[in-house]
Write a protein that holds these residues in place. Structure first.
Motif, mmCIF file in Angstrom:
data_model
loop_
_atom_site.group_PDB
_atom_site.id
_atom_site.type_symbol
_atom_site.label_atom_id
_atom_site.label_comp_id
_atom_site.label_asym_id
_atom_site.label_seq_id
_atom_site.Cartn_x
_atom_site.Cartn_y
_atom_site.Cartn_z
ATOM 1 N N ASP A 1 -6.701 -4.682 21.252
ATOM 2 C CA ASP A 1 -7.682 -4.385 20.216
ATOM 3 C C ASP A 1 -8.921 -5.190 20.598
ATOM 4 O OD1 ASP A 1 -9.268 -4.180 18.021
ATOM 5 O OD2 ASP A 1 -7.922 -5.221 16.639
ATOM 6 N N PHE B 1 6.522 10.128 14.396
ATOM 7 C CA PHE B 1 6.248 8.849 13.739
ATOM 8 C C PHE B 1 7.468 8.419 12.938
ATOM 9 C CE2 PHE B 1 4.880 6.355 10.065
ATOM 10 C CZ PHE B 1 4.199 5.332 10.701
ATOM 11 N N ASP C 1 -11.649 -5.855 19.272
ATOM 12 C CA ASP C 1 -12.222 -6.775 18.271
ATOM 13 C C ASP C 1 -11.263 -7.919 17.960
ATOM 14 O OD1 ASP C 1 -14.709 -5.549 17.836
ATOM 15 O OD2 ASP C 1 -13.756 -4.012 16.615
ATOM 16 N N PHE D 1 -4.901 1.780 20.330
ATOM 17 C CA PHE D 1 -4.854 0.472 21.025
ATOM 18 C C PHE D 1 -4.275 0.590 22.439
ATOM 19 C CE2 PHE D 1 -4.196 -1.118 16.506
ATOM 20 C CZ PHE D 1 -5.508 -1.507 16.344
ATOM 21 N N LEU E 1 5.346 5.191 17.198
ATOM 22 C CA LEU E 1 4.552 6.403 17.398
ATOM 23 C C LEU E 1 4.993 7.060 18.705
ATOM 24 C CD1 LEU E 1 2.090 3.961 16.563
ATOM 25 C CD2 LEU E 1 1.189 6.153 15.853
ATOM 26 N N THR F 1 -8.820 -8.067 16.109
ATOM 27 C CA THR F 1 -8.289 -8.141 14.742
ATOM 28 C C THR F 1 -6.776 -8.220 14.844
ATOM 29 O OG1 THR F 1 -10.125 -6.883 13.836
ATOM 30 C CG2 THR F 1 -8.097 -6.856 12.563
ATOM 31 N N LEU G 1 -9.648 4.394 18.120
ATOM 32 C CA LEU G 1 -9.385 3.243 18.993
ATOM 33 C C LEU G 1 -8.360 3.575 20.067
ATOM 34 C CD1 LEU G 1 -9.070 0.783 16.000
ATOM 35 C CD2 LEU G 1 -10.967 0.823 17.592
ATOM 36 N N SER H 1 -2.153 7.890 7.676
ATOM 37 C CA SER H 1 -3.228 6.907 7.566
ATOM 38 C C SER H 1 -3.405 6.126 8.882
ATOM 39 C CB SER H 1 -2.914 5.954 6.412
ATOM 40 O OG SER H 1 -3.876 4.958 6.337
ATOM 41 N N LEU H 2 -2.285 5.681 9.451
ATOM 42 C CA LEU H 2 -2.362 4.931 10.711
ATOM 43 C C LEU H 2 -2.954 5.794 11.826
ATOM 44 C CD1 LEU H 2 0.853 2.773 11.296
ATOM 45 C CD2 LEU H 2 -1.508 2.005 11.176
ATOM 46 N N PRO I 1 -0.476 11.476 17.807
ATOM 47 C CA PRO I 1 0.972 11.273 17.839
ATOM 48 C C PRO I 1 1.730 12.504 17.356
ATOM 49 C CG PRO I 1 -0.099 9.816 16.231
ATOM 50 C CD PRO I 1 -1.170 10.529 16.951
ATOM 51 N N GLU J 1 -4.948 8.308 11.606
ATOM 52 C CA GLU J 1 -6.385 8.535 11.406
ATOM 53 C C GLU J 1 -7.201 7.274 11.706
ATOM 54 O OE1 GLU J 1 -5.894 12.007 7.993
ATOM 55 O OE2 GLU J 1 -6.675 10.032 7.423
ATOM 56 N N ASP J 2 -6.662 6.111 11.280
ATOM 57 C CA ASP J 2 -7.394 4.855 11.509
ATOM 58 C C ASP J 2 -7.450 4.497 12.998
ATOM 59 O OD1 ASP J 2 -7.760 4.586 8.813
ATOM 60 O OD2 ASP J 2 -6.161 3.107 8.514
ATOM 61 N N LEU J 3 -6.353 4.763 13.695
ATOM 62 C CA LEU J 3 -6.260 4.284 15.080
ATOM 63 C C LEU J 3 -6.729 5.301 16.117
ATOM 64 C CD1 LEU J 3 -2.896 2.291 14.981
ATOM 65 C CD2 LEU J 3 -5.201 1.563 14.391
ATOM 66 N N LEU K 1 0.805 -1.222 0.000
ATOM 67 C CA LEU K 1 0.000 0.000 0.000
ATOM 68 C C LEU K 1 0.837 1.270 0.000
ATOM 69 C CD1 LEU K 1 -2.872 -0.811 2.531
ATOM 70 C CD2 LEU K 1 -3.154 -0.177 0.146
#
Lengths: 200, 233
Positions: free
Chosen positions: A149, A114, A151, A96, A127, A153, A93, A85-86, A111, A88-90, A65
Motif C-alpha cells: 500500500d 470472495f 500510502d 494492493f 479474494l 495505511t 489500488l 465494499s472491499l 475478484p 470497490e475500495d481496493l 460495520l
C-alpha cells in the motif's frame, strides 16, 4: 468586558493545552498478514487467490460495520456486503497487488470469488482472481508479485508458515521470496518483499 | 455573514453528532476522529481566519490556489514523501504535515494587514497541499472511497465557518487576536515539529500482525477455490 476577559482566558487555556505534544495518530494504521495461492495449469498461471488477515483493531472495525446481527461471524448477506465494499475500495489500488512479467505490469481483474471469516476477533478475507488471459510461466518467464500500500495505511507481511501455495505445476514450479530495496516506497522507508513464481 | 457562520456551525455540529450517534460505534473507530487533533484543527482554524481577512481580488485568487494546492498535494504526495523522508523521524510522524501546516498558515497571519495578502497568496497552495496530504495519511480506513471526500468536506466546512465568522466580526480587537493566535500557531507548529524530531519513536510501527488461520485443510483457500472452480462467485 468581563465576559470578554473570561473568553480570552478560556482561549488561552485551550491553546496552552494544544501546545502539549500528544502522541500522533499511528501510521501505519492497519497490519495485514497475507498468504498467496497460485493456480498453474499446463505451465500457465490461471488464477490467483490472496488471503488477508487484519489486525485486531481493524477486525473490530470491520465487524462493527458489516456484522449486522453482531454474532461475531459473517453470514452470506454480511459477507456479500463486505466483499462488494472491499472490491470497490481496493479496485483503484489494484487490490494492493502489483504483478509484473518481464517488466510489464499485469493488472488483476475484479475478484471472481470472495470469502470472509472471523475467528478469535481476527477477520480474514480471501479474494480470488481468474486471470483474463492465463500467463505463460514456463522457463524464463517468471512472474513477480509485490503486495504493498503505497500510502502505508496498511502494512503487509507474508505469513511465515506457508506464505505461498502452489496448486498445479507441482514439481515443475516454485517460488522465491526476496526483499526488494529498489522498490522501497513511502519515501523509501519501507522495503517490500517480492514473490517470484517460475516454472521449468 | 456572522449569522450565516453561526447557523452553519450549529447545523454542522448537529449533523456530525447525528451521524456519530446513529453509527453506534466507538469514537476512535469513527473515520473522521483523526481530524480532531490540535495539529490538524488549529491550522484549519487559522486558514479560516486568514480567508476571513482576505478581500476582493486576493480572495478570488486564494480559492483556486487552495483547490490547486490540495489537488497537487494529493497527486504528487509521493514526491513529498521522498523529500521529507530525509528528515529524521518525519516518516513516523506523517512527514510533519501538521507542524508544517501550522507554520505555513501562521506566517501570513502574523504579518501586518498591509503585506498579509501577498504572503497569503504565496503560502496558501503549499499549506493546502500539506493539509491534503495529512488528510490522506490520516485515513484510518482501508482506503474507503467515502473517506477522502467526507474528510475534505468537513475540513472545508470548518474553514468556511471560521472565515464567515471572522469576516462578520471585522473589529479592531479581532485583528490583534488574530495576530496573537498566529504567533501561537507558529509556536505550536515549531513545538510539535521539534517534539517529533526529538522523539525516540522514529520507526514506522504497524499494529501487531495477526496469525493467519490455517483452516479447512486448504490453508483457508477452500471456499474461494470452490467458487473459482465452480465458475461463479
Amino acid at each position: 468586558m468581563k465576559t470578554f476577559r473570561v473568553l480570552s482566558r478560556l482561549l488561552a487555556l485551550s491553546l496552552l493545552s494544544c501546545a502539549a505534544p500528544v502522541a500522533a495518530w499511528a501510521h501505519p494504521d492497519i497490519a495485514i498478514t497475507a498468504r498467496l495461492l497460485f493456480d498453474v495449469q499446463a505451465g500457465r498461471l490461471t488464477m490467483i487467490a490472496e488471503s488477508f488477515a487484519f489486525d485486531a483493531a481493524h477486525s473490530r472495525r470491520l465487524l462493527a460495520l458489516y456484522d449486522a446481527n453482531t454474532d461475531g461471524r459473517f453470514d452470506e448477506t454480511e459477507m456479500a456486503a463486505l466483499g462488494r465494499s472491499l472490491a470497490e475500495d481496493l479496485e483503484p489500488l489494484g487490490y494492493f497487488t502489483e504483478m509484473r512479467q518481464a517488466g510489464r505490469a499485469v493488472p488483476l481483474p475484479a475478484p471472481a470469488a470472495f470469502h470472509a471469516t472471523s475467528e478469535a476477533g481476527i477477520v480474514t478475507v480471501t479474494l480470488g482472481f481468474r486471470l483474463d488471459a492465463p500467463l505463460d510461466v514456463s522457463e524464463g518467464r517468471s512472474v513477480e508479485i509485490v503486495l504493498r500500500d503505497r500510502d502505508y495505511t496498511a502494512a503487509f507481511r507474508l505469513t511465515e508458515a506457508t506464505p505461498v501455495i502452489l496448486r498445479g505445476g507441482e514439481g515443475a514450479c516454485g517460488y522465491r521470496l526476496q526483499d526488494r530495496p529498489d522498490l522501497a516506497y513511502f519515501g523509501g522507508l519501507v522495503v517490500p518483499q517480492a514473490i517470484t513464481l517460475s516454472c521449468r | 455573514m456572522l449569522g450565516a457562520g453561526l447557523v452553519l456551525t450549529l447545523a454542522g455540529l448537529v449533523a456530525i453528532l447525528a451521524v456519530f450517534a446513529s453509527s453506534g460505534r466507538n469514537w476512535a473507530d469513527y473515520p473522521l476522529a483523526a481530524l480532531v487533533t490540535a495539529e490538524r484543527l488549529l491550522p484549519l482554524f487559522g486558514l479560516g481566519l486568514l480567508l476571513g481577512e482576505l478581500r476582493g481580488r486576493t480572495m478570488a485568487l486564494a480559492l483556486p490556489l487552495l483547490v490547486a494546492g490540495a489537488v497537487l498535494g494529493i497527486f504528487w504526495r509521493e514526491v513529498f514523501f521522498d523529500r521529507m523522508a530525509a528528515v529524521p523521524g518525519a516518516g513516523a510522524h506523517m512527514f510533519l504535515t501538521g507542524p508544517l501546516a501550522c507554520v505555513l498558515i501562521g506566517l501570513p497571519l502574523v504579518l501586518p494587514r498591509s503585506i498579509r495578502p501577498w504572503f497569503a497568496l504565496l503560502l496558501l497552495a503549499p499549506a493546502s497541499a500539506v493539509l491534503a496530504i495529512a488528510t490522506v495519511l490520516g485515513d484510518p480506513t482501508l482506503h474507503a472511497r467515502s473517506y477522502l471526500p467526507s474528510a475534505l468536506a468537513v475540513q472545508a466546512f470548518l474553514v468556511v465557518v471560521t472565515a464567515l465568522v471572522a469576516a462578520g466580526l471585522d473589529r479592531p480587537w479581532l485583528a490583534i487576536g488574530v495576530r496573537i493566535f498566529a504567533s501561537w500557531l507558529i509556536a505550536i507548529g515549531l513545538l510539535y515539529g521539534g517534539a517529533h524530531l526529538a522523539s525516540k519513536r522514529n520507526a514506522l510501527e504497524p499494529p501487531p500482525f495477526p496469525a493467519l488461520p490455517d483452516a479447512d485443510g486448504a490453508h483457508g483457500f477452500g471456499e474461494v477455490l470452490r467458487q473459482l472452480d465452480g465458475g461463479g462467485n
